[in-house]
Design an enzyme around this catalytic site. Sequence first.
Site, mmCIF file in Angstrom:
data_model
loop_
_atom_site.group_PDB
_atom_site.id
_atom_site.type_symbol
_atom_site.label_atom_id
_atom_site.label_comp_id
_atom_site.label_asym_id
_atom_site.label_seq_id
_atom_site.Cartn_x
_atom_site.Cartn_y
_atom_site.Cartn_z
ATOM 1 N N GLU A 22 0.807 -1.215 0.000
ATOM 2 C CA GLU A 22 0.000 0.000 0.000
ATOM 3 C C GLU A 22 0.846 1.273 0.000
ATOM 4 O O GLU A 22 0.437 2.279 -0.563
ATOM 5 C CB GLU A 22 -0.939 0.013 1.214
ATOM 6 C CG GLU A 22 -1.970 -1.099 1.218
ATOM 7 C CD GLU A 22 -3.030 -0.951 0.145
ATOM 8 O OE1 GLU A 22 -3.229 0.165 -0.364
ATOM 9 O OE2 GLU A 22 -3.667 -1.972 -0.189
ATOM 10 N N ASP A 31 -7.299 7.481 -4.735
ATOM 11 C CA ASP A 31 -6.586 6.394 -5.409
ATOM 12 C C ASP A 31 -6.953 6.360 -6.885
ATOM 13 O O ASP A 31 -7.692 7.222 -7.378
ATOM 14 C CB ASP A 31 -6.832 5.056 -4.708
ATOM 15 C CG ASP A 31 -8.250 4.525 -4.860
ATOM 16 O OD1 ASP A 31 -9.041 5.084 -5.633
ATOM 17 O OD2 ASP A 31 -8.568 3.522 -4.197
#
Length: 154
Positions: A22, A31
Amino acid sequence: MRKLAATLTASALIVGSIAGYEGYRTHAYQDVVGVWTIGYGITGGVKRGDQTDPVRAVQALTRTIDEKAREAARCIADVPLHQYEFDAYVSFAYNVGTPAFCGSTLVRKLKATPPDYAGACREMLRWVYAGDQQPAGLARRRAEEYRRCMGAAQ
């Protein structure tokens, strides 16, 4: 030795692995599919302008992994798994979400009689798109999750 998924918890090893996949971000960002995200991929309740620090980010990551592990275990409760298989599925569910995990062909293969363990692991390799994009990092993550699932990354 395989144990019922319902009796397993995510290992400490997978926490570090997910953190590496991540990456860490102090400030909230959107994102690749536009979901507000912070810390180590945390999405729940995140909004523009949110900030975190490394300690809170690790605490949130650990809580979220524990939650995803419990949710994933409920979907495959009666399936006997090795710890490394369970960890791979938790990492996958953390990334795609437990509803997608629980409704996947991967889970159907695990619940088959007998379970198709190798086929279930291979299913992860199909999940390399985020929206209509195929980020290189996601393909690498799936390849690593697949290797872990198959016992190569113990």
